[in-house]
Scaffold this motif. Sequence first.
Motif, PDB file in Angstrom:
ATOM      1  N   THR A  55      27.247  41.527  27.559  1.00 54.00           N
ATOM      2  CA  THR A  55      25.782  41.425  27.542  1.00 54.00           C
ATOM      3  C   THR A  55      25.150  42.631  28.223  1.00 54.00           C
ATOM      4  O   THR A  55      24.178  43.222  27.720  1.00 54.00           O
ATOM      5  CB  THR A  55      25.336  40.137  28.247  1.00 54.00           C
ATOM      6  OG1 THR A  55      25.895  39.006  27.573  1.00 54.00           O
ATOM      7  CG2 THR A  55      23.819  40.025  28.261  1.00 54.00           C
ATOM      8  N   GLN A  58      25.402  45.680  25.987  1.00 52.25           N
ATOM      9  CA  GLN A  58      24.434  45.682  24.892  1.00 52.25           C
ATOM     10  C   GLN A  58      23.046  46.087  25.372  1.00 52.25           C
ATOM     11  O   GLN A  58      22.363  46.900  24.727  1.00 52.25           O
ATOM     12  CB  GLN A  58      24.368  44.299  24.239  1.00 52.25           C
ATOM     13  CG  GLN A  58      23.423  44.252  23.043  1.00 52.25           C
ATOM     14  CD  GLN A  58      23.270  42.863  22.449  1.00 52.25           C
ATOM     15  OE1 GLN A  58      23.622  41.870  23.089  1.00 52.25           O
ATOM     16  NE2 GLN A  58      22.751  42.782  21.241  1.00 52.25           N
ATOM     17  N   VAL A  59      22.605  45.552  26.498  1.00 57.13           N
ATOM     18  CA  VAL A  59      21.268  45.879  27.008  1.00 57.13           C
ATOM     19  C   VAL A  59      21.178  47.358  27.353  1.00 57.13           C
ATOM     20  O   VAL A  59      20.216  48.053  26.968  1.00 57.13           O
ATOM     21  CB  VAL A  59      20.938  45.009  28.233  1.00 57.13           C
ATOM     22  CG1 VAL A  59      19.639  45.481  28.890  1.00 57.13           C
ATOM     23  CG2 VAL A  59      20.820  43.545  27.837  1.00 57.13           C
ATOM     24  N   VAL A  63      21.036  49.534  24.211  1.00 52.30           N
ATOM     25  CA  VAL A  63      19.726  49.562  23.555  1.00 52.30           C
ATOM     26  C   VAL A  63      18.768  50.470  24.324  1.00 52.30           C
ATOM     27  O   VAL A  63      18.026  51.266  23.736  1.00 52.30           O
ATOM     28  CB  VAL A  63      19.153  48.137  23.426  1.00 52.30           C
ATOM     29  CG1 VAL A  63      17.737  48.173  22.869  1.00 52.30           C
ATOM     30  CG2 VAL A  63      20.040  47.293  22.524  1.00 52.30           C
ATOM     31  N   ALA A  76      12.845  45.395  21.344  1.00 52.31           N
ATOM     32  CA  ALA A  76      14.021  45.232  20.479  1.00 52.31           C
ATOM     33  C   ALA A  76      14.827  43.990  20.827  1.00 52.31           C
ATOM     34  O   ALA A  76      15.457  43.379  19.938  1.00 52.31           O
ATOM     35  CB  ALA A  76      14.904  46.472  20.598  1.00 52.31           C
ATOM     36  N   LEU A  77      14.814  43.593  22.089  1.00 47.04           N
ATOM     37  CA  LEU A  77      15.654  42.477  22.532  1.00 47.04           C
ATOM     38  C   LEU A  77      14.889  41.170  22.708  1.00 47.04           C
ATOM     39  O   LEU A  77      15.479  40.169  23.152  1.00 47.04           O
ATOM     40  CB  LEU A  77      16.336  42.843  23.853  1.00 47.04           C
ATOM     41  CG  LEU A  77      17.355  43.988  23.796  1.00 47.04           C
ATOM     42  CD1 LEU A  77      17.759  44.414  25.199  1.00 47.04           C
ATOM     43  CD2 LEU A  77      18.578  43.582  22.981  1.00 47.04           C
ATOM     44  N   SER A  78      13.609  41.159  22.375  1.00 46.76           N
ATOM     45  CA  SER A  78      12.815  39.964  22.660  1.00 46.76           C
ATOM     46  C   SER A  78      12.383  39.199  21.418  1.00 46.76           C
ATOM     47  O   SER A  78      11.995  38.037  21.522  1.00 46.76           O
ATOM     48  CB  SER A  78      11.573  40.340  23.464  1.00 46.76           C
ATOM     49  OG  SER A  78      10.748  41.224  22.711  1.00 46.76           O
ATOM     50  N   TRP A 127      14.558  38.971  15.826  1.00 46.50           N
ATOM     51  CA  TRP A 127      15.586  39.845  15.265  1.00 46.50           C
ATOM     52  C   TRP A 127      16.736  40.103  16.231  1.00 46.50           C
ATOM     53  O   TRP A 127      17.753  40.646  15.843  1.00 46.50           O
ATOM     54  CB  TRP A 127      14.936  41.178  14.901  1.00 46.50           C
ATOM     55  CG  TRP A 127      14.057  41.704  15.995  1.00 46.50           C
ATOM     56  CD1 TRP A 127      14.433  42.314  17.150  1.00 46.50           C
ATOM     57  CD2 TRP A 127      12.637  41.606  16.049  1.00 46.50           C
ATOM     58  NE1 TRP A 127      13.354  42.617  17.940  1.00 46.50           N
ATOM     59  CE2 TRP A 127      12.223  42.196  17.288  1.00 46.50           C
ATOM     60  CE3 TRP A 127      11.658  41.088  15.205  1.00 46.50           C
ATOM     61  CZ2 TRP A 127      10.893  42.270  17.679  1.00 46.50           C
ATOM     62  CZ3 TRP A 127      10.338  41.155  15.591  1.00 46.50           C
ATOM     63  CH2 TRP A 127       9.957  41.753  16.806  1.00 46.50           C
ATOM     64  N   ARG A 128      16.568  39.708  17.502  1.00 42.30           N
ATOM     65  CA  ARG A 128      17.579  40.052  18.500  1.00 42.30           C
ATOM     66  C   ARG A 128      18.921  39.390  18.210  1.00 42.30           C
ATOM     67  O   ARG A 128      19.969  39.877  18.659  1.00 42.30           O
ATOM     68  CB  ARG A 128      17.108  39.656  19.891  1.00 42.30           C
ATOM     69  CG  ARG A 128      16.996  38.162  20.126  1.00 42.30           C
ATOM     70  CD  ARG A 128      16.447  37.866  21.521  1.00 42.30           C
ATOM     71  NE  ARG A 128      16.390  36.439  21.810  1.00 42.30           N
ATOM     72  CZ  ARG A 128      15.410  35.638  21.456  1.00 42.30           C
ATOM     73  NH1 ARG A 128      14.369  36.141  20.781  1.00 42.30           N
ATOM     74  NH2 ARG A 128      15.428  34.356  21.748  1.00 42.30           N
ATOM     75  N   GLY A 153      19.570  43.854  14.524  1.00 45.04           N
ATOM     76  CA  GLY A 153      18.178  43.653  14.915  1.00 45.04           C
ATOM     77  C   GLY A 153      17.687  44.664  15.935  1.00 45.04           C
ATOM     78  O   GLY A 153      16.739  45.426  15.678  1.00 45.04           O
ATOM     79  N   PRO A 154      18.278  44.725  17.129  1.00 38.88           N
ATOM     80  CA  PRO A 154      17.822  45.719  18.116  1.00 38.88           C
ATOM     81  C   PRO A 154      17.952  47.149  17.608  1.00 38.88           C
ATOM     82  O   PRO A 154      17.071  47.977  17.865  1.00 38.88           O
ATOM     83  CB  PRO A 154      18.749  45.459  19.312  1.00 38.88           C
ATOM     84  CG  PRO A 154      19.154  44.030  19.174  1.00 38.88           C
ATOM     85  CD  PRO A 154      19.282  43.800  17.701  1.00 38.88           C
ATOM     86  N   ARG A 161      27.178  42.927  19.718  1.00 45.21           N
ATOM     87  CA  ARG A 161      26.644  41.688  19.159  1.00 45.21           C
ATOM     88  C   ARG A 161      27.597  41.102  18.126  1.00 45.21           C
ATOM     89  O   ARG A 161      27.796  39.873  18.073  1.00 45.21           O
ATOM     90  CB  ARG A 161      25.278  41.960  18.520  1.00 45.21           C
ATOM     91  CG  ARG A 161      24.585  40.714  17.968  1.00 45.21           C
ATOM     92  CD  ARG A 161      24.351  39.688  19.064  1.00 45.21           C
ATOM     93  NE  ARG A 161      23.761  38.463  18.538  1.00 45.21           N
ATOM     94  CZ  ARG A 161      23.679  37.319  19.224  1.00 45.21           C
ATOM     95  NH1 ARG A 161      24.156  37.269  20.475  1.00 45.21           N
ATOM     96  NH2 ARG A 161      23.131  36.249  18.686  1.00 45.21           N
TER      97      ARG A 161
END
Length: 869
Positions: A519, A522-523, A526, A568-570, A573-574, A579-580, A844
Amino acid sequence: MASAHSGHGRACPATGGPATRPAFRRVAGTVPTAAALLSALLFVLLGLPGTPEAFAASGVPHTLGAQGISGALDASGAGTGASGAPGVPGGSGDGVTGASAVTTPGRVVIIGVPGLEWSDLDRERTPNLWRLAGEGGSASMSTRAVPPPDRGITCPAAGWLTVSAGQRAGAPGTGCEPPRAPEAAPGGGASVPGWDELTAFNATTSYRPVLGQLGGLAAEAGLKVAAVGPGAALAAADKSGKIGKYAASVEELGDLSPYGLIVVEADDLARAWTGDALAADGVPATMTTQARQEAVARADRVVGTVLDRLPPSLADGTTPASPTASTAPGTTAPETPAPAPAPETTTPETTAPGTTAPGATTPEATPSEGTVPGTAAPGTGTTVLVAGLADTSVAPHLHVAIARGPSPGGETYPRGYLTAASTRQDGLVTNTDLTATAIGLLGLQSPNGVVGRAWQGGGTSEEPVAATVEKLADDDLASQVLREVRGPFFAVFVAVQILFYLLAAVAIRRGWGGSRALTAVQVVAVVSGAIAVSTFLAQLIPWWSLPAPMVWVIVTILGFACAVAGVALSGPWRAHPLGPLTVVAAITSVALLADVMTGSALQVNAVTGYEPVTGGRFYGFSNIAFAVYAAGTILALAGIAQWLISGGRRTLALAVCAAYGGLAVFADGWPAWGADFGGVPAFLVGVAILMILVSGGRVSPMRLILVGLAGSLLIGAIAVADWMRPADQRTHLGAFVQQVLDGDAWTVVGRKFGAMIGVTVGNWSLSLLTLVALAFLFLVLDRPSRWGASALGRAYTLAPALRAGLIGALACSLIGFLMNDSGIAIPAMALTVAVPLTLAACVRAVRLSPPTTPGRSSVPAASTAPPSP
């Protein structure tokens, strides 16, 4: 690179296999045809009369030397050249272009103050310069010339020679030696000592300036030319190094009214600088504040003397009576006494001696019969041009540019900011523009070798002089701060990127940290993918004016990157693997497209953009911005295509890719927007690869060749149509066609190739970042990991269009690397977008897919054989 990923002889699993091949043939087969039709349409459109004036060009990078990353970024747009594009060789210098001539020539007074910066001006210490700034247009001047070895500054002699040639010029030697005093000639004239040596030296530079353009054109037109001071003699000399009238001081020159072109040197700053002890490289150290203020005050008094000695008819913007039919070339008729002036109104700012109230003009009159061609017509006025032509410090700066009086178009320069087609930025002009301005004011036509564009008024401004001076001084401050923070910023940026890749490799290959580590990866991925566009968005905040600008530029960029990543993460589409990626890439593409369509303001003084002091480029897509824009566009289209294909709308997906991709490529090459030459073929190939793979086809060498030819045809048609415009309206695209016709194209190509090699070899940090990013992509993401199958393979399975987008972006960056002078900087910046966003998609995908790691082997069964004795 594209074929290496797609040459297995099977359909892309992303796209439905052979069933989609007929649709692919219909779509992919139209790429060259559509490009040809679009090229023909552009050719006709650009060639129509009445088309809005185009634009000037990018520039040429300064010497790389030890500039590191700065050299890579400043090389953007280098070498493409243009008439009207600073730093580009024109034709032979003898032919006359199609530049429209001004029908009402005037007289020109050029006052050069080498080293003068806007921060030097003060209401009390420099009243004459202050008043001129309140009566005409003002701008920062980017002074680009041939620098001394391993230095990026413009020496005073080089600045004057650049005005002479209208092209970057310089003087031999390793330091900033002051100009030599001219040798007197009969009749009050003079000749420049060592002129042949100066001419020979400049013929060896890549710019090949033709010295004596300005003075030669004026003398050939029958105008009397006068120079005051050794530096002014360099600018006013004709092609043989001779000046019609020379004086050591303004007082010695006497009556100014007979002259059509007067060049005055106020060299107090330069003398104060070169009078200091020279450094080992021959360049003096920086002056003290007190010495600089005293020198500027003396220069201001010289300016006031010039204005005082202008006859009333010259000082207030009018002209003496024009020569009659009996007047011989080079002489003037007796001056008609001017009527008594009306009482003058003043503002609270005291009017300096010899200056006039703002807007003082007289109606233009029709040239009388018998006027000698090239001489001034009655009533056209005299324009005073003040320019800080060179540097008087160890670092380059932006300098003062002021124009008061009639402009080449006939209207008076309004109070406000100057601009020019070479920069397209309000309040920013170049020293080569000064030559073009003077030539236009004299009613003459610019030769091919004069690459600048005339200064233009940017519109009337009501702000106080103090606000204008402060704003222009702040522009120079921004450039100085940028030059200081760019190197450290990229050092930090590269180090953090490499460290992140190493930690991500541990998390993915080894599985350390479990799902929490994934996690976090990924954050951070992005956020990292949003850094590139955030370096441009950061220009919305004046970080350079804040304390500790190095800290603030990082904070500002990270703030925008986190905001983009938050979007992008909210959203809904996340949850999708792409999506992001799609959101960040789309914001990147749209933000840069909107910026370039509205003047490229976000790229000016951005750490990944261009800065006016170096003057490599002032508008359009720099090579770095192109790399970020192209990678973002292709990845965004891949994400959108995946979403549409998942809903069973493959045809619509291809249509969206063709429509937005075509717009993006067009915007990159269109002279009014991106004005990018080498990027168009690379970008078109990247978009075409995306569409071919999305449609289910296979990328073959023949298809790549056809698409590449289509891209070359497209940019070639734009360039030829641009070349058909009048020369003063061309960009570097049309100028390159002229260079081909003049036989100068190989000089440009050679300079671009040399810059590409120099950037690639000289910027080890970008080369290292590129190698690490590629290694991470293919040795970590594309290899089996602790979680089973390769993370990239899982992402391809869940979102097959990612493969098409990634291959398209990589191919675009590789071709861009080969075709542009920024070299390794292009793939390096493209990978800072593509690899972190691909990593986010892979993480993801890993989290959405069940583990495929085989279970732990069972304990071997006991042997059934009888025990050994």
